[in-house]
Design a protein around this motif. Structure first.
Motif, PDB file in Angstrom:
ATOM      1  N   MET A   1       0.822  -1.215   0.000  1.00 23.51           N
ATOM      2  CA  MET A   1       0.000   0.000   0.000  1.00 23.51           C
ATOM      3  C   MET A   1       0.853   1.261   0.000  1.00 23.51           C
ATOM      4  O   MET A   1       0.406   2.322  -0.432  1.00 23.51           O
ATOM      5  N   ALA A   2       2.092   1.165   0.490  1.00 25.39           N
ATOM      6  CA  ALA A   2       2.959   2.340   0.581  1.00 25.39           C
ATOM      7  C   ALA A   2       3.247   2.946  -0.783  1.00 25.39           C
ATOM      8  O   ALA A   2       3.492   4.159  -0.887  1.00 25.39           O
ATOM      9  N   SER A   3       3.216   2.138  -1.831  1.00 28.09           N
ATOM     10  CA  SER A   3       3.534   2.653  -3.164  1.00 28.09           C
ATOM     11  C   SER A   3       2.403   2.421  -4.162  1.00 28.09           C
ATOM     12  O   SER A   3       2.619   2.440  -5.374  1.00 28.09           O
ATOM     13  N   LEU A   4       1.207   2.220  -3.670  1.00 28.38           N
ATOM     14  CA  LEU A   4       0.078   1.938  -4.541  1.00 28.38           C
ATOM     15  C   LEU A   4      -0.351   3.208  -5.291  1.00 28.38           C
ATOM     16  O   LEU A   4      -0.568   4.257  -4.670  1.00 28.38           O
ATOM     17  N   PRO A   5      -0.460   3.168  -6.621  1.00 29.24           N
ATOM     18  CA  PRO A   5      -0.863   4.370  -7.370  1.00 29.24           C
ATOM     19  C   PRO A   5      -2.366   4.608  -7.283  1.00 29.24           C
ATOM     20  O   PRO A   5      -3.167   3.832  -7.800  1.00 29.24           O
ATOM     21  N   ILE A   6      -2.758   5.668  -6.590  1.00 26.74           N
ATOM     22  CA  ILE A   6      -4.168   6.012  -6.412  1.00 26.74           C
ATOM     23  C   ILE A   6      -4.367   7.456  -6.875  1.00 26.74           C
ATOM     24  O   ILE A   6      -3.650   8.358  -6.429  1.00 26.74           O
ATOM     25  N   SER A   7      -5.340   7.680  -7.751  1.00 23.34           N
ATOM     26  CA  SER A   7      -5.582   9.027  -8.276  1.00 23.34           C
ATOM     27  C   SER A   7      -6.603   9.801  -7.458  1.00 23.34           C
ATOM     28  O   SER A   7      -6.551  11.037  -7.392  1.00 23.34           O
ATOM     29  N   LEU A   8      -7.550   9.096  -6.838  1.00 24.97           N
ATOM     30  CA  LEU A   8      -8.599   9.768  -6.065  1.00 24.97           C
ATOM     31  C   LEU A   8      -8.079  10.194  -4.699  1.00 24.97           C
ATOM     32  O   LEU A   8      -7.164   9.570  -4.141  1.00 24.97           O
ATOM     33  N   ALA A   9      -8.690  11.221  -4.151  1.00 26.49           N
ATOM     34  CA  ALA A   9      -8.340  11.671  -2.806  1.00 26.49           C
ATOM     35  C   ALA A   9      -9.126  10.860  -1.784  1.00 26.49           C
ATOM     36  O   ALA A   9     -10.318  10.579  -1.987  1.00 26.49           O
ATOM     37  N   PRO A  10      -8.505  10.462  -0.667  1.00 28.04           N
ATOM     38  CA  PRO A  10      -9.251   9.713   0.352  1.00 28.04           C
ATOM     39  C   PRO A  10     -10.326  10.580   0.990  1.00 28.04           C
ATOM     40  O   PRO A  10     -10.191  11.809   1.058  1.00 28.04           O
ATOM     41  N   VAL A  11     -11.391   9.926   1.437  1.00 33.77           N
ATOM     42  CA  VAL A  11     -12.508  10.642   2.043  1.00 33.77           C
ATOM     43  C   VAL A  11     -12.334  10.754   3.547  1.00 33.77           C
ATOM     44  O   VAL A  11     -12.602  11.803   4.142  1.00 33.77           O
ATOM     45  N   TYR A  12     -11.868   9.686   4.177  1.00 33.29           N
ATOM     46  CA  TYR A  12     -11.737   9.685   5.629  1.00 33.29           C
ATOM     47  C   TYR A  12     -10.468  10.398   6.060  1.00 33.29           C
ATOM     48  O   TYR A  12      -9.402  10.220   5.446  1.00 33.29           O
ATOM     49  N   PRO A  13     -10.528  11.213   7.110  1.00 36.01           N
ATOM     50  CA  PRO A  13      -9.314  11.830   7.649  1.00 36.01           C
ATOM     51  C   PRO A  13      -8.500  10.788   8.402  1.00 36.01           C
ATOM     52  O   PRO A  13      -9.000   9.711   8.729  1.00 36.01           O
ATOM     53  N   PRO A  14      -7.224  11.081   8.698  1.00 38.48           N
ATOM     54  CA  PRO A  14      -6.436  10.167   9.533  1.00 38.48           C
ATOM     55  C   PRO A  14      -7.088   9.993  10.905  1.00 38.48           C
ATOM     56  O   PRO A  14      -7.821  10.864  11.379  1.00 38.48           O
ATOM     57  N   TYR A  15      -6.788   8.874  11.546  1.00 35.76           N
ATOM     58  CA  TYR A  15      -7.336   8.604  12.874  1.00 35.76           C
ATOM     59  C   TYR A  15      -7.102   9.768  13.835  1.00 35.76           C
ATOM     60  O   TYR A  15      -7.982  10.138  14.617  1.00 35.76           O
ATOM     61  N   TYR A  16      -5.887  10.340  13.803  1.00 38.76           N
ATOM     62  CA  TYR A  16      -5.542  11.357  14.799  1.00 38.76           C
ATOM     63  C   TYR A  16      -6.282  12.680  14.575  1.00 38.76           C
ATOM     64  O   TYR A  16      -6.299  13.536  15.459  1.00 38.76           O
ATOM     65  N   GLN A  17      -6.894  12.863  13.411  1.00 42.04           N
ATOM     66  CA  GLN A  17      -7.741  14.035  13.188  1.00 42.04           C
ATOM     67  C   GLN A  17      -9.185  13.694  13.560  1.00 42.04           C
ATOM     68  O   GLN A  17     -10.126  13.942  12.812  1.00 42.04           O
ATOM     69  N   ILE A  18      -9.337  13.137  14.719  1.00 37.89           N
ATOM     70  CA  ILE A  18     -10.626  12.585  15.132  1.00 37.89           C
ATOM     71  C   ILE A  18     -11.677  13.675  15.298  1.00 37.89           C
ATOM     72  O   ILE A  18     -12.880  13.418  15.206  1.00 37.89           O
ATOM     73  N   GLN A  19     -11.233  14.911  15.518  1.00 32.06           N
ATOM     74  CA  GLN A  19     -12.187  16.005  15.664  1.00 32.06           C
ATOM     75  C   GLN A  19     -12.933  16.289  14.366  1.00 32.06           C
ATOM     76  O   GLN A  19     -13.989  16.925  14.377  1.00 32.06           O
ATOM     77  N   GLU A  20     -12.409  15.804  13.226  1.00 34.64           N
ATOM     78  CA  GLU A  20     -13.053  16.024  11.935  1.00 34.64           C
ATOM     79  C   GLU A  20     -13.928  14.851  11.492  1.00 34.64           C
ATOM     80  O   GLU A  20     -14.701  14.979  10.550  1.00 34.64           O
TER      81      GLU A  20
END
Length: 313
Positions: A109-128
């Motif tokens: 997954m570290a080098s997986l080519p993905i064009s779309l932006a993720p929808v979920y924020p990182p875990y540590y941005q839990i306030q969002e």
């Protein structure tokens, strides 16, 4: 708990029909399916879900349909059936296999080519992540639990003392190594073969850009409330950590935040299911159970954090 799932047999072929419930969002599902498509083209050696293309649109893998009972629109996908079973952790040695599988996935997954932006924020941005259950709202619930959560009022009172410090520890996490992660690796989201080896990883709907080390912290967190002897849990934690680190080289600063991330995982689950309670998706018992698990993990960490840090080093 986030989807409705049906087994479908067509012309001797077996499929899984998923009707998205919590994740009934076109952008979320499009991102999940792009991750699955990229993994299918990679050299990842374990199976992952394989959506079936629509017959009239070979580029599409999900369909919006009308739910006749509610009148709401729902998104559905047909997946090829993967042979296997959810593992039951009978021996701590099995967790080494889960750690290796998680590490192998992380490496790809570290080098997986993905064009779309993720929808979920990182875990540590839990306030969002949870507008219906923000940190401020959760602290308010701890102070004045509603009737629906009175069964865990004592647990909420205990959490009220520790949650502010936990929220504070999440500041500065953005400087740690990030990559694409699955974000929800546990026994319910993997399949084992007849020899109890991990053969497939399922349910990528929470995949997002997050801390690399979160892929290890999540299954570690889920281990802590298993009904096992203390020695078993420590052996399982050691196997899980060693299995993961055989595949991924983690930096000391990543290892140092794992205790906080273990609690963050459980906190995220609590806020997720309180939100579902407010939406009317779940009965109160579901949120109560997760609140109690968080309180148990907080207590476990208070007693065992020093030993855990020694194990991680």
């Amino acid at each position: 708990m986030n989807n409705s799932t049906f087994m479908v047999e067509i012309d001797q072929g077996c499929y899984v029909l998923r009707q998205y419930e919590t994740h009934n969002d076109l952008m979320k599902i499009a991102f999940e399916h792009e991750v699955l498509a990229a993994l299918s083209r990679s050299d990842f050696e374990l199976h992952v879900p394989a959506p079936v293309n629509l017959p009239d649109n070979k580029d599409a893998t999900f369909l919006v349909v009308q739910d006749r009972s509610s009148g709401r629109s729902k998104i559905v996908t047909l997946f090829h059936y993967r042979v296997g079973h959810n593992p039951v952790w009978n021996t701590p040695e099995q967790l080494s296999g889960l750690g290796k599988a998680a590490g192998k996935l992380s490496s790809v997954m570290a080098s997986l080519p993905i064009s779309l932006a993720p929808v979920y924020p990182p875990y540590y941005q839990i306030q969002e992540a949870y507008p219906l259950c923000s940190p401020e709202k959760l602290l308010q619930l701890c102070t004045s639990p509603p009737d629906t959560l009175m069964a865990c009022a004592d647990d909420l009172q205990n959490l009220k003392v520790v949650l502010p410090d936990l929220f504070d520890t999440l500041r500065g996490m953005e400087v740690l190594p990030h990559q694409l992660v699955h974000g929800d690796l546990n026994a319910s989201n993997v399949l084992a073969d007849s020899q109890e080896g991990i053969c497939a990883i399922l349910d990528f709907e929470f995949a997002t850009w997050d801390l690399r080390v979160m892929e290890l912290a999540v299954p570690m967190s889920d281990l802590l409330t298993m009904d096992k002897e203390e020695a078993w849990v420590w052996a399982a934690l050691e196997g899980l950590i060693q299995g993961f680190r055989q595949q991924v080289s983690l930096e000391p600063k990543e290892l140092s935040v794992i205790p906080e991330l273990i609690l963050l995982r459980s906190l995220d689950v609590v806020m997720h299911f309180i939100s579902r309670l407010f939406e009317g998706t779940d009965e109160p018992e579901v949120a109560v159970q997760q609140i109690r698990k968080l309180r148990e993990r907080v207590h476990w960490m208070k007693v065992n954090e020093e030993r855990l840090r020694e194990l991680l080093i």
